[in-house]
Motif scaffolding. Structure first.
Motif, PDB file in Angstrom:
ATOM      1  N   GLY A   1      80.465 140.593  52.773  1.00 32.19           N
ATOM      2  CA  GLY A   1      80.343 141.633  53.779  1.00 32.19           C
ATOM      3  C   GLY A   1      80.242 141.028  55.170  1.00 32.19           C
ATOM      4  N   ILE A   2      80.531 141.839  56.195  1.00 33.16           N
ATOM      5  CA  ILE A   2      80.456 141.406  57.592  1.00 33.16           C
ATOM      6  C   ILE A   2      79.084 141.782  58.142  1.00 33.16           C
ATOM      7  CG2 ILE A   2      81.429 141.692  59.901  1.00 33.16           C
ATOM      8  CD1 ILE A   2      84.095 142.434  58.493  1.00 33.16           C
ATOM      9  N   ILE A   3      78.426 140.812  58.772  1.00 33.77           N
ATOM     10  CA  ILE A   3      77.059 140.996  59.256  1.00 33.77           C
ATOM     11  C   ILE A   3      76.997 140.670  60.739  1.00 33.77           C
ATOM     12  CG2 ILE A   3      74.680 140.182  58.992  1.00 33.77           C
ATOM     13  CD1 ILE A   3      75.731 139.394  56.040  1.00 33.77           C
ATOM     14  N   ASP A   4      76.421 141.583  61.538  1.00 38.19           N
ATOM     15  CA  ASP A   4      76.238 141.340  62.967  1.00 38.19           C
ATOM     16  C   ASP A   4      75.082 140.372  63.179  1.00 38.19           C
ATOM     17  OD1 ASP A   4      78.281 143.067  63.790  1.00 38.19           O
ATOM     18  OD2 ASP A   4      76.961 144.806  63.687  1.00 38.19           O
TER      19      ASP A   4
ATOM     20  N   GLY B   1      71.767 131.905  68.296  1.00 37.96           N
ATOM     21  CA  GLY B   1      70.413 131.372  68.270  1.00 37.96           C
ATOM     22  C   GLY B   1      69.531 131.991  67.205  1.00 37.96           C
ATOM     23  N   GLN B   2      69.975 133.047  66.579  1.00 35.55           N
ATOM     24  CA  GLN B   2      69.206 133.719  65.529  1.00 35.55           C
ATOM     25  C   GLN B   2      69.096 132.834  64.303  1.00 35.55           C
ATOM     26  OE1 GLN B   2      71.054 137.425  64.327  1.00 35.55           O
ATOM     27  NE2 GLN B   2      69.967 137.495  62.384  1.00 35.55           N
TER      28      GLN B   2
ATOM     29  N   TYR C   1      78.952 136.374  67.061  1.00 36.62           N
ATOM     30  CA  TYR C   1      78.282 137.667  67.030  1.00 36.62           C
ATOM     31  C   TYR C   1      78.446 138.402  65.706  1.00 36.62           C
ATOM     32  CZ  TYR C   1      77.618 136.768  71.914  1.00 36.62           C
ATOM     33  OH  TYR C   1      77.225 136.184  73.090  1.00 36.62           O
ATOM     34  N   GLN C   2      79.258 137.883  64.834  1.00 36.96           N
ATOM     35  CA  GLN C   2      79.354 138.438  63.490  1.00 36.96           C
ATOM     36  C   GLN C   2      79.803 137.346  62.532  1.00 36.96           C
ATOM     37  OE1 GLN C   2      82.227 141.620  63.160  1.00 36.96           O
ATOM     38  NE2 GLN C   2      83.500 140.773  64.771  1.00 36.96           N
TER      39      GLN C   2
ATOM     40  N   ALA D   1      86.205 143.864  62.595  1.00 33.48           N
ATOM     41  CA  ALA D   1      86.401 142.496  62.126  1.00 33.48           C
ATOM     42  C   ALA D   1      87.523 141.848  62.929  1.00 33.48           C
ATOM     43  CB  ALA D   1      86.758 142.496  60.650  1.00 33.48           C
ATOM     44  N   PRO D   2      87.389 140.566  63.236  1.00 29.43           N
ATOM     45  CA  PRO D   2      88.469 139.889  63.956  1.00 29.43           C
ATOM     46  C   PRO D   2      89.706 139.770  63.071  1.00 29.43           C
ATOM     47  CG  PRO D   2      86.825 138.310  63.240  1.00 29.43           C
ATOM     48  CD  PRO D   2      86.289 139.667  62.917  1.00 29.43           C
ATOM     49  N   PRO D   3      90.895 139.624  63.673  1.00 24.79           N
ATOM     50  CA  PRO D   3      92.099 139.500  62.856  1.00 24.79           C
ATOM     51  C   PRO D   3      92.122 138.210  62.033  1.00 24.79           C
ATOM     52  CG  PRO D   3      92.611 139.218  65.186  1.00 24.79           C
ATOM     53  CD  PRO D   3      91.171 139.622  65.097  1.00 24.79           C
ATOM     54  N   GLU D   4      91.335 137.226  62.438  1.00 22.19           N
ATOM     55  CA  GLU D   4      91.220 135.997  61.661  1.00 22.19           C
ATOM     56  C   GLU D   4      89.852 135.382  61.921  1.00 22.19           C
ATOM     57  OE1 GLU D   4      93.260 132.359  63.276  1.00 22.19           O
ATOM     58  OE2 GLU D   4      94.205 133.850  64.560  1.00 22.19           O
TER      59      GLU D   4
END
Length: 151
Positions: A73-76, A80-81, A43-44, A19-22
């Protein structure tokens, strides 16, 4: 080698995406949709889902509605999706992000009793997942006559 969030190497056999820091951008979705498209360079995503709160029923002797559940939750994703259907529940309704996250709504208060709180669920293994149940609605004279908060 992925240096992880703070520049430290990741342990062996761990996912290379962290996960990114922010989180820099957000979009609040308030109506059910199946046409959300992932923007470029994303990308997430961190998806958060709240169930609708229950209502107090009747006048004077009604209990407050229960609070809706919560899940995240974090989703990849891929730029364009088209994202899966995002369902937004109305008062007391269930909200969901595809089959990955779901949060039920709180029930209505009635007859002097507060409504029950909703629940949040997420699929097993979803990164950064968290769930919470909504609080029970208050009863007349309890000082907590409105809907319940998450617990």
């Amino acid at each position: 080698m992925n240096k992880g969030t703070y520049g430290y190497g990741l342990p062996p056999n761990i996912a290379t995406r962290v996960a990114p820091p922010e989180w820099k951008n957000y979009k609040l979705i308030t109506a059910t949709t199946s046409t959300e498209i992932v923007p470029q360079n994303v990308y997430q995503i961190l998806a958060c889902v709240w169930g609708g709160g229950g209502a107090g029923v009747g006048a004077g002797t009604a209990g407050g509605g229960g609070g809706g559940g919560f899940s995240m939750g974090i989703i990849d994703v891929v730029p364009g999706q088209i994202l899966p259907t995002i369902t937004v529940g109305a008062a007391g309704g269930t909200s969901s992000y595809s089959t990955l996250l779901s949060s039920t709504g709180g029930s209505d208060g009635s007859g002097g009793t507060g409504g029950a709180g909703g629940t949040g669920t997420s699929v097993s293994g979803l990164r950064g997942s968290m769930t919470a149940s909504g609080g029970a609605g208050g009863t007349p004279g309890s000082g907590a006559f409105s809907g319940g908060g998450a617990s």
